[in-house]
Motif scaffolding. Sequence first.
Motif, PDB file in Angstrom:
ATOM      1  N   LEU A  18       0.865  -1.168   0.000  1.00 14.91           N
ATOM      2  CA  LEU A  18       0.000   0.000   0.000  1.00 14.91           C
ATOM      3  C   LEU A  18       0.905   1.223   0.000  1.00 14.91           C
ATOM      4  O   LEU A  18       1.982   1.206   0.618  1.00 14.91           O
ATOM      5  CB  LEU A  18      -0.879  -0.004   1.249  1.00 14.91           C
ATOM      6  N   ARG A  19       0.486   2.275  -0.673  1.00 14.54           N
ATOM      7  CA  ARG A  19       1.266   3.508  -0.653  1.00 14.54           C
ATOM      8  C   ARG A  19       0.414   4.630  -0.070  1.00 14.54           C
ATOM      9  O   ARG A  19      -0.661   4.952  -0.597  1.00 14.54           O
ATOM     10  CB  ARG A  19       1.746   3.904  -2.050  1.00 14.54           C
ATOM     11  N   LEU A  20       0.923   5.211   0.986  1.00 15.66           N
ATOM     12  CA  LEU A  20       0.285   6.371   1.590  1.00 15.66           C
ATOM     13  C   LEU A  20       0.898   7.634   1.010  1.00 15.66           C
ATOM     14  O   LEU A  20       2.099   7.693   0.748  1.00 15.66           O
ATOM     15  CB  LEU A  20       0.463   6.358   3.101  1.00 15.66           C
ATOM     16  N   SER A  21       0.051   8.630   0.850  1.00 20.15           N
ATOM     17  CA  SER A  21       0.494   9.915   0.335  1.00 20.15           C
ATOM     18  C   SER A  21       0.111  11.009   1.315  1.00 20.15           C
ATOM     19  O   SER A  21      -0.922  10.924   1.992  1.00 20.15           O
ATOM     20  CB  SER A  21      -0.148  10.178  -1.021  1.00 20.15           C
ATOM     21  N   PHE A  27       5.966  23.059   2.649  1.00 16.83           N
ATOM     22  CA  PHE A  27       6.711  21.803   2.587  1.00 16.83           C
ATOM     23  C   PHE A  27       8.211  22.002   2.755  1.00 16.83           C
ATOM     24  O   PHE A  27       8.862  21.301   3.540  1.00 16.83           O
ATOM     25  CB  PHE A  27       6.412  21.163   1.223  1.00 16.83           C
ATOM     26  N   ASN A  28       8.743  22.925   1.989  1.00 15.94           N
ATOM     27  CA  ASN A  28      10.188  23.114   2.006  1.00 15.94           C
ATOM     28  C   ASN A  28      10.668  23.594   3.382  1.00 15.94           C
ATOM     29  O   ASN A  28       9.940  24.257   4.118  1.00 15.94           O
ATOM     30  CB  ASN A  28      10.602  24.110   0.925  1.00 15.94           C
ATOM     31  N   ASN A  29      11.861  23.225   3.723  1.00 14.72           N
ATOM     32  CA  ASN A  29      12.507  23.590   4.989  1.00 14.72           C
ATOM     33  C   ASN A  29      11.950  22.844   6.191  1.00 14.72           C
ATOM     34  O   ASN A  29      12.307  23.148   7.322  1.00 14.72           O
ATOM     35  CB  ASN A  29      12.418  25.101   5.254  1.00 14.72           C
ATOM     36  N   TYR A  30      11.051  21.883   5.946  1.00 16.19           N
ATOM     37  CA  TYR A  30      10.528  21.072   7.029  1.00 16.19           C
ATOM     38  C   TYR A  30      10.956  19.616   6.847  1.00 16.19           C
ATOM     39  O   TYR A  30      11.031  19.115   5.719  1.00 16.19           O
ATOM     40  CB  TYR A  30       8.997  21.098   7.048  1.00 16.19           C
ATOM     41  N   ALA A  31      11.182  18.961   7.945  1.00 20.26           N
ATOM     42  CA  ALA A  31      11.290  17.508   7.918  1.00 20.26           C
ATOM     43  C   ALA A  31       9.876  16.934   7.934  1.00 20.26           C
ATOM     44  O   ALA A  31       8.914  17.621   8.313  1.00 20.26           O
ATOM     45  CB  ALA A  31      12.084  17.007   9.123  1.00 20.26           C
ATOM     46  N   LEU A  32       9.759  15.684   7.520  1.00 23.22           N
ATOM     47  CA  LEU A  32       8.447  15.055   7.428  1.00 23.22           C
ATOM     48  C   LEU A  32       8.493  13.682   8.066  1.00 23.22           C
ATOM     49  O   LEU A  32       9.506  12.969   7.927  1.00 23.22           O
ATOM     50  CB  LEU A  32       8.033  14.935   5.962  1.00 23.22           C
ATOM     51  N   GLY A  33       7.411  13.312   8.685  1.00 22.92           N
ATOM     52  CA  GLY A  33       7.379  12.017   9.341  1.00 22.92           C
ATOM     53  C   GLY A  33       6.033  11.340   9.204  1.00 22.92           C
ATOM     54  O   GLY A  33       5.021  11.985   8.928  1.00 22.92           O
ATOM     55  N   TRP A  34       6.059  10.030   9.357  1.00 23.42           N
ATOM     56  CA  TRP A  34       4.841   9.232   9.452  1.00 23.42           C
ATOM     57  C   TRP A  34       4.827   8.559  10.822  1.00 23.42           C
ATOM     58  O   TRP A  34       5.826   7.965  11.242  1.00 23.42           O
ATOM     59  CB  TRP A  34       4.780   8.166   8.358  1.00 23.42           C
ATOM     60  N   PHE A  66       9.267  -0.773   4.550  1.00 20.03           N
ATOM     61  CA  PHE A  66       8.665   0.518   4.197  1.00 20.03           C
ATOM     62  C   PHE A  66       9.726   1.428   3.588  1.00 20.03           C
ATOM     63  O   PHE A  66      10.897   1.395   3.986  1.00 20.03           O
ATOM     64  CB  PHE A  66       8.081   1.196   5.424  1.00 20.03           C
ATOM     65  N   ILE A  67       9.302   2.262   2.647  1.00 20.23           N
ATOM     66  CA  ILE A  67      10.199   3.223   2.015  1.00 20.23           C
ATOM     67  C   ILE A  67       9.538   4.595   2.034  1.00 20.23           C
ATOM     68  O   ILE A  67       8.405   4.753   1.576  1.00 20.23           O
ATOM     69  CB  ILE A  67      10.520   2.827   0.566  1.00 20.23           C
ATOM     70  N   LEU A  68      10.269   5.573   2.554  1.00 19.56           N
ATOM     71  CA  LEU A  68       9.772   6.938   2.652  1.00 19.56           C
ATOM     72  C   LEU A  68      10.463   7.803   1.613  1.00 19.56           C
ATOM     73  O   LEU A  68      11.682   7.713   1.445  1.00 19.56           O
ATOM     74  CB  LEU A  68      10.055   7.469   4.053  1.00 19.56           C
ATOM     75  N   SER A  69       9.689   8.620   0.922  1.00 20.45           N
ATOM     76  CA  SER A  69      10.280   9.520  -0.062  1.00 20.45           C
ATOM     77  C   SER A  69       9.483  10.825  -0.087  1.00 20.45           C
ATOM     78  O   SER A  69       8.336  10.868   0.337  1.00 20.45           O
ATOM     79  CB  SER A  69      10.289   8.873  -1.453  1.00 20.45           C
ATOM     80  N   LYS A  74       6.063  18.724  -5.654  1.00 18.81           N
ATOM     81  CA  LYS A  74       4.624  18.493  -5.501  1.00 18.81           C
ATOM     82  C   LYS A  74       4.150  18.678  -4.059  1.00 18.81           C
ATOM     83  O   LYS A  74       2.978  18.469  -3.759  1.00 18.81           O
ATOM     84  CB  LYS A  74       4.265  17.079  -5.972  1.00 18.81           C
ATOM     85  N   ASN A  75       5.068  19.044  -3.177  1.00 21.09           N
ATOM     86  CA  ASN A  75       4.716  19.178  -1.751  1.00 21.09           C
ATOM     87  C   ASN A  75       4.091  17.901  -1.205  1.00 21.09           C
ATOM     88  O   ASN A  75       3.082  17.952  -0.479  1.00 21.09           O
ATOM     89  CB  ASN A  75       3.767  20.364  -1.532  1.00 21.09           C
ATOM     90  N   ARG A  76       4.680  16.780  -1.555  1.00 16.83           N
ATOM     91  CA  ARG A  76       4.121  15.504  -1.112  1.00 16.83           C
ATOM     92  C   ARG A  76       5.213  14.599  -0.546  1.00 16.83           C
ATOM     93  O   ARG A  76       6.377  14.655  -0.954  1.00 16.83           O
ATOM     94  CB  ARG A  76       3.435  14.790  -2.277  1.00 16.83           C
ATOM     95  N   VAL A  77       4.803  13.772   0.368  1.00 18.55           N
ATOM     96  CA  VAL A  77       5.669  12.735   0.900  1.00 18.55           C
ATOM     97  C   VAL A  77       4.902  11.420   0.809  1.00 18.55           C
ATOM     98  O   VAL A  77       3.675  11.388   0.973  1.00 18.55           O
ATOM     99  CB  VAL A  77       6.100  13.037   2.356  1.00 18.55           C
ATOM    100  N   TYR A  78       5.630  10.350   0.518  1.00 19.96           N
ATOM    101  CA  TYR A  78       5.014   9.064   0.284  1.00 19.96           C
ATOM    102  C   TYR A  78       5.603   8.025   1.237  1.00 19.96           C
ATOM    103  O   TYR A  78       6.800   8.045   1.528  1.00 19.96           O
ATOM    104  CB  TYR A  78       5.240   8.606  -1.155  1.00 19.96           C
TER     105      TYR A  78
END
Length: 120
Positions: A18-21, A27-34, A66-69, A74-78
């Motif tokens: 499954l791929r979560l979006s 978006f820029n200058n921020y780290a992102l997490g799930w 799991f793979i995070l990208s 697009k201001n998106r993280v998967y």
Amino acid sequence: QVQVEESGGGLVQPGGSLRLSCAASHFNNYALGWYRQLPGKERELVACISSVGGRTFYADFVKGRFILSRDNAKNRVYLQMNTLKPEDTAVYYCNVGSWVHGMAYVPTYWGQGTQVTVSS
């Protein structure tokens, strides 16, 4: 204020993918997490990615599966989730935050979450 919205959850069989979006208004200058929250448990960090350089962290329970990208254009993280197990069943939350090298990820802005159910 940063708006965060997850998508892509659903029902999948054990061993499936499954791929979560996640879309964020800033978006820029921020780290992102799930993160994820299993029934009756506290929310836990699944994976995070740095604001620059693509540095990633994975919790042991998803490492190798799991793979995070992130796609800054697009201001998106998967979050690509493979070889899913029933114990991966949880509500998954995207987060926009900060991550200084050598320090723990600090969550700031949360999405509403998306349900992932792994069951046959």
